[in-house]
Design an enzyme around this catalytic site. Structure first.
Site, short mmCIF file in Angstrom:
data_model
loop_
_atom_site.label_atom_id
_atom_site.label_comp_id
_atom_site.label_asym_id
_atom_site.label_seq_id
_atom_site.Cartn_x
_atom_site.Cartn_y
_atom_site.Cartn_z
N HIS A 200 -18.00 27.62 -7.22
CA HIS A 200 -16.66 27.78 -6.67
C HIS A 200 -16.83 28.16 -5.13
CE1 HIS A 200 -14.75 29.03 -10.53
NE2 HIS A 200 -15.92 29.08 -10.69
N HIS B 199 -20.70 24.22 -11.96
CA HIS B 199 -19.82 24.18 -10.99
C HIS B 199 -20.04 25.19 -9.95
CE1 HIS B 199 -17.46 25.97 -14.20
NE2 HIS B 199 -16.86 26.80 -12.98
N VAL C 89 -15.43 26.97 -18.06
CA VAL C 89 -15.62 25.55 -18.43
C VAL C 89 -17.28 25.36 -18.33
CG1 VAL C 89 -15.23 23.07 -17.34
CG2 VAL C 89 -13.69 24.95 -17.18
P1 5GP Z 1 -15.47 29.08 -14.63
O1 5GP Z 1 -14.58 30.35 -15.02
O2 5GP Z 1 -15.95 28.48 -15.68
O3 5GP Z 1 -16.48 29.54 -13.69
O4 5GP Z 1 -14.46 28.19 -13.52
C1 5GP Z 1 -13.75 27.36 -14.17
C2 5GP Z 1 -12.51 27.14 -13.16
O5 5GP Z 1 -11.97 25.85 -13.58
C3 5GP Z 1 -11.50 28.28 -12.91
O6 5GP Z 1 -11.31 28.58 -12.03
C4 5GP Z 1 -10.07 27.24 -13.75
O7 5GP Z 1 -9.05 28.00 -12.96
C5 5GP Z 1 -10.43 26.05 -13.09
N1 5GP Z 1 -9.97 25.13 -13.96
C6 5GP Z 1 -9.48 25.09 -15.53
N2 5GP Z 1 -8.92 23.93 -15.84
C7 5GP Z 1 -8.59 23.21 -14.69
C8 5GP Z 1 -7.97 21.85 -14.30
O8 5GP Z 1 -7.41 21.31 -15.24
N3 5GP Z 1 -8.07 21.45 -13.29
C9 5GP Z 1 -8.65 22.14 -12.27
N4 5GP Z 1 -8.60 21.73 -10.98
N5 5GP Z 1 -9.35 23.35 -12.22
C10 5GP Z 1 -9.32 24.14 -13.65
#
Ligand code: 5GP
Length: 112
Positions: free
Chosen positions: A101, A99, A95
């Site tokens: 985690h 952000h 995404v």
């Molecule tokens: P990244 O991989 O970009 O560091 O983290 C993106 C996070 O967003 C992932 O852990 C994924 O599970 C979470 N995520 C993706 N789509 C959604 C959504 O529609 N709602 C929520 N609450 N989390 C999401």
């Protein structure tokens, strides 16, 4: 196109919100990788860490204060937790709206 997280901020997509200020929102990850897995998101959209400047990066202080508060709220401040931020493909960023985690609630194992 607004990011997925901007749509959550605008309440166009549902999420389990646990914390919100005028600059930051936090909600449960939809696919938790630990018993506690919260995403802490600046409301102002920035795609990746690479896109930060001195002004936009200042919101990360708010994000760390949110992490501290949420860890206390979930009772994991003392047991411990991990804060992770992915940037681009090799880190697995999916995404493109920066952000943190926040992971905890159980032993997390080694960092990988
Ligand atoms: P990244 O991989 O970009 O560091 O983290 C993106 C996070 O967003 C992932 O852990 C994924 O599970 C979470 N995520 C993706 N789509 C959604 C959504 O529609 N709602 C929520 N609450 N989390 C999401």
């Amino acid at each position: 196109m607004p990011s997925l997280f901007t749509k959550i901020i605008r309440r166009e997509i549902p999420a389990k919100i646990v914390y919100e200020t005028d600059r930051v929102i936090a909600f449960h990850d939809i696919s938790p990788m630990a018993k506690v897995h919260i995403l802490i998101v600046p409301k102002q959209e920035t795609a990746t860490i690479n896109d930060f400047n001195e002004s936009s990066a200042s919101v990360m202080a708010d994000c760390f204060l949110a992490a501290k508060q949420i860890a206390q709220d979930f009772g994991i401040a003392e047991s411990g937790y991990r804060v992770v931020m992915n940037c681009n493909g090799d880190a697995g960023q999916t995404v493109f709206h920066v952000h943190l985690h926040l992971l905890g609630g159980e032993p997390l194992g080694g960092f990988a």
